[in-house]
Structures are given as structure tokens and as C-alpha cells.
Design a protein around this motif. Structure first.
Motif, short mmCIF file in Angstrom:
data_model
loop_
_atom_site.label_atom_id
_atom_site.label_comp_id
_atom_site.label_asym_id
_atom_site.label_seq_id
_atom_site.Cartn_x
_atom_site.Cartn_y
_atom_site.Cartn_z
N ARG A 48 -1.87 7.44 -82.18
CA ARG A 48 -2.93 8.29 -81.60
C ARG A 48 -3.03 8.08 -80.09
O ARG A 48 -4.09 8.25 -79.49
CB ARG A 48 -4.26 7.98 -82.27
CG ARG A 48 -4.31 8.32 -83.75
CD ARG A 48 -4.42 9.84 -83.96
NE ARG A 48 -5.75 10.33 -83.66
CZ ARG A 48 -6.03 11.24 -82.72
NH1 ARG A 48 -5.07 11.76 -81.98
NH2 ARG A 48 -7.27 11.64 -82.54
N SER A 49 -1.91 7.71 -79.48
CA SER A 49 -1.97 7.40 -78.06
C SER A 49 -2.24 8.62 -77.19
O SER A 49 -2.70 8.49 -76.05
CB SER A 49 -0.67 6.72 -77.61
OG SER A 49 0.44 7.60 -77.72
N ASP A 50 -1.96 9.83 -77.69
CA ASP A 50 -2.31 11.02 -76.93
C ASP A 50 -3.82 11.10 -76.74
O ASP A 50 -4.31 11.46 -75.66
CB ASP A 50 -1.77 12.29 -77.59
CG ASP A 50 -2.24 12.45 -79.03
OD1 ASP A 50 -2.36 11.45 -79.75
OD2 ASP A 50 -2.50 13.61 -79.45
N ASN A 89 -12.05 2.03 -71.41
CA ASN A 89 -11.69 1.22 -72.58
C ASN A 89 -12.72 1.41 -73.70
O ASN A 89 -12.35 1.51 -74.88
CB ASN A 89 -11.61 -0.25 -72.18
CG ASN A 89 -11.04 -1.11 -73.29
OD1 ASN A 89 -9.92 -0.90 -73.75
ND2 ASN A 89 -11.81 -2.09 -73.75
N ASP A 90 -13.99 1.49 -73.34
CA ASP A 90 -15.05 1.70 -74.34
C ASP A 90 -14.86 3.04 -75.05
O ASP A 90 -15.07 3.14 -76.27
CB ASP A 90 -16.43 1.68 -73.68
CG ASP A 90 -16.87 0.26 -73.31
OD1 ASP A 90 -16.23 -0.70 -73.76
OD2 ASP A 90 -17.85 0.14 -72.54
N PHE A 91 -14.46 4.07 -74.30
CA PHE A 91 -14.21 5.38 -74.90
C PHE A 91 -13.15 5.26 -75.99
O PHE A 91 -13.29 5.84 -77.08
CB PHE A 91 -13.73 6.37 -73.83
CG PHE A 91 -14.83 7.09 -73.10
CD1 PHE A 91 -16.13 6.61 -73.11
CD2 PHE A 91 -14.57 8.25 -72.38
CE1 PHE A 91 -17.16 7.28 -72.42
CE2 PHE A 91 -15.57 8.93 -71.71
CZ PHE A 91 -16.87 8.43 -71.72
N LYS A 95 -13.63 5.58 -80.14
CA LYS A 95 -12.85 6.58 -80.87
C LYS A 95 -12.13 5.95 -82.05
O LYS A 95 -12.12 6.51 -83.16
CB LYS A 95 -11.82 7.21 -79.92
CG LYS A 95 -10.99 8.33 -80.54
CD LYS A 95 -11.84 9.56 -80.82
CE LYS A 95 -10.97 10.75 -81.20
NZ LYS A 95 -11.78 11.96 -81.50
N SER A 96 -11.56 4.78 -81.85
CA SER A 96 -10.85 4.11 -82.94
C SER A 96 -11.81 3.72 -84.05
O SER A 96 -11.48 3.83 -85.24
CB SER A 96 -10.12 2.87 -82.42
OG SER A 96 -11.03 1.85 -82.05
N ALA A 97 -13.02 3.29 -83.67
CA ALA A 97 -14.02 2.91 -84.68
C ALA A 97 -14.49 4.13 -85.45
O ALA A 97 -14.64 4.09 -86.69
CB ALA A 97 -15.20 2.22 -84.00
N THR A 98 -14.71 5.23 -84.75
CA THR A 98 -15.17 6.46 -85.40
C THR A 98 -14.15 6.99 -86.39
O THR A 98 -14.50 7.46 -87.48
CB THR A 98 -15.46 7.55 -84.33
OG1 THR A 98 -16.47 7.09 -83.45
CG2 THR A 98 -15.91 8.85 -84.99
#
Length: 284
Positions: A48-50, A89-91, A95-98
């Protein structure tokens, strides 16, 4: 007056593999008249690096448009960039947590430059980089590509906070170009690393030197962007299979000096290759 352009292009290897462009980029003017240029290269191994690169770029822009200092003071701008990197970085973390995915799936590099027309303050992590052009016509590497480590060509991603680097240039800069590794490795190839001039001047020059790049107003950059896109997608660059991102900012009030002809001479590629072979054989 400051002009700029940027673009991110899907690489041939991604087209053939049905992989989206994992690079993101943005250039714009801040309210105080300085330019901000941001590039991010999602790691090819991260699924999901994009999304990671897109979020990183937008996190930087959000923070700097709201909290960038109004007066030019290098320490304060560096401090602001650190805050911007934290938000970027927080963004990605949120996103990964969501989405319930491992943070590593969103890994991306990130390079940011704030340019007032004569000096650059930057933040950097990863294997891309920044090239500067001085008023006297000299091209320089402003950053170092972060590669190597436990694995061959292992790249430091945004979440590696210990790898974040913040710095600044001299005060004689008239243009800057930010590049992800697909193009950066052509402009700063390993074979030139130990040479007096580690930058492939003939390649980078048409992207940012107004003696060749005929730009005099912001309206001229739409055409430049199309021409750069066509060039990067041409057969001349067929060997670059990775995604390609470039972001250039130019002080249109300065025309850099033209150096002696020898400065623009093509490197002796064959000689450099032979020299490298001799070193390898003598080491064995």
C-alpha cells in the motif's frame, strides 16, 4: 519571482505488473511567497505504498501551509519541517490502523524543500535527493541517498525517525530539483560518486538551468511539464523502469552563469568503467 513544476510517472515495470504509480509529488507557493516542493517514493515491496506516499506528501503540505514561519530563519524552518514529518508519519500510521494493515505495507521515502529564491531548507529520508544550481552555474548534491544496511540497497522509510535528516544550503542557490531514485540514480550514478563532479550535469541541466530551459513566467511551466513528461517517457530513458518523479523550483529573476565548456563535457564512461574493473580485480 519563483516558478515551478512537478510530475510523477508510472514506471514500465509497474505498468507491466499492473502496479499503480507509487510515487507522489507536489510543488506550490506558500502564503509568504516561498516555494515548497515535496516528493515521496512508495517502496516497491510495500503493498500500500502508493497510499503511504500520497499521505506523506499531503501531511507535509498541511502542516507547512498552516505552521510555516513567516520570516526566513533556518532553525525555525527546520523545526517546522520536523513537525511536518511527524504529521506525515502520523497520517500513515493512522491509515494503517484504520485499514488493519501492518505499517510496513505503507512504507515510503520523503524529501521536502522550502526555497525562498536563494536558500533551501530541507527534510529528507530515503534514497531520493535534491540537486541545487547556484548563481555561478554550479550543480551540487544537497542530500545523500540513504541506501545500504542489513540488506543490499535497503532503503530507509519515513517511519525510521532516526534516519530523518534536516539541513540547509548556502545562500547562492537559484534553482532546485528533487528526484526519486528512478531518476536520481541516473543523475548521481554510483560510477561518478568518487569523481570531482558526482552529478551528471548534461542530464540534469535541461530540467533546471534557464540557459537551456526557456522559462520567464509561471505560464511557461505548463509547456515545460509536458516536455519533461515526454522526455522521461521517451526511448532515451527506456532503461529507467521504476516510477519517475521530478519536482523543480526556479528563481526566475536569476540567470545562472555559464561555466567553461569543460564543465559540461560528457563523462568518460568507458574510462570510468575500466578504472572500476581494475579496482575490483586488484581487490581480489
Amino acid at each position: 519571482m519563483i516558478g515551478y513544476y512537478s510530475l510523477s510517472l508510472q514506471g514500465k515495470s509497474h505498468v507491466s505488473g499492473s502496479i499503480p504509480c507509487q510515487d507522489s509529488s507536489l510543488t506550490m507557493l506558500l502564503a509568504n511567497g516561498w516555494a515548497i516542493a515535496v516528493i515521496a517514493d512508495g517502496l516497491g515491496s510495500a503493498k500500500r505504498s502508493d497510499a503511504g506516499s500520497f499521505l506523506a506528501v499531503n501531511g507535509i503540505v498541511k502542516y507547512m501551509t498552516e505552521k510555516c514561519p513567516k520570516k526566513w530563519a533556518v532553525p525555525k524552518i527546520k523545526q517546522a519541517l520536523q513537525g511536518a514529518f511527524e504529521l506525515a508519519n502520523d497520517f500513515v500510521v493512522k491509515k494503517s490502523a484504520t485499514e488493519g494493515n501492518n505499517i510496513g505495507e505503507y512504507d515510503t521515502t520523503l524529501t521536502v524543500a522550502i526555497f525562498n529564491g536563494s536558500q533551501v531548507v530541507y527534510g529528507h529520508v530515503g534514497d531520493g535527493g535534491i540537486i541545487t544550481l547556484s548563481n555561478n552555474g554550479e550543480f551540487k548534491m544537497l542530500t545523500k541517498a540513504q541506501k545500504g544496511g542489513g540488506e543490499f540497497n535497503m532503503v530507509s522509510p519515513l517511519r525510521s525517525k532516526e534516519k530523518w535528516v534536516f539541513g540547509h544550503s548556502d545562500t547562492d542557490v537559484c534553482a532546485i530539483t528533487l528526484l526519486t531514485d528512478g531518476i536520481y540514480d541516473v543523475i548521481c550514478p554510483w560510477i561518478l560518486a568518487e569523481q570531482k563532479q558526482p552529478v551528471y550535469v548534461n542530464y540534469i541541466r535541461p530540467f533546471m538551468d534557464r540557459n537551456i530551459l526557456k522559462v520567464n513566467a509561471m505560464k511557461d511551466f505548463d509547456k515545460v511539464r509536458r516536455e519533461v513528461k515526454d522526455f522521461l517517457n521517451s526511448e532515451y530513458n527506456a532503461n529507467i523502469t521504476d516510477d519517475k518523479t521530478i519536482a523543480t523550483v526556479i528563481n526566475l529573476d536569476v540567470l545562472p552563469k555559464i561555466k567553461p565548456a569543460a564543465y559540461y563535457a560528457e563523462p568518460d564512461w568507458a574510462g570510468l568503467q575500466n578504472e572500476n574493473r581494475k579496482k575490483l580485480y586488484s581487490a581480489n
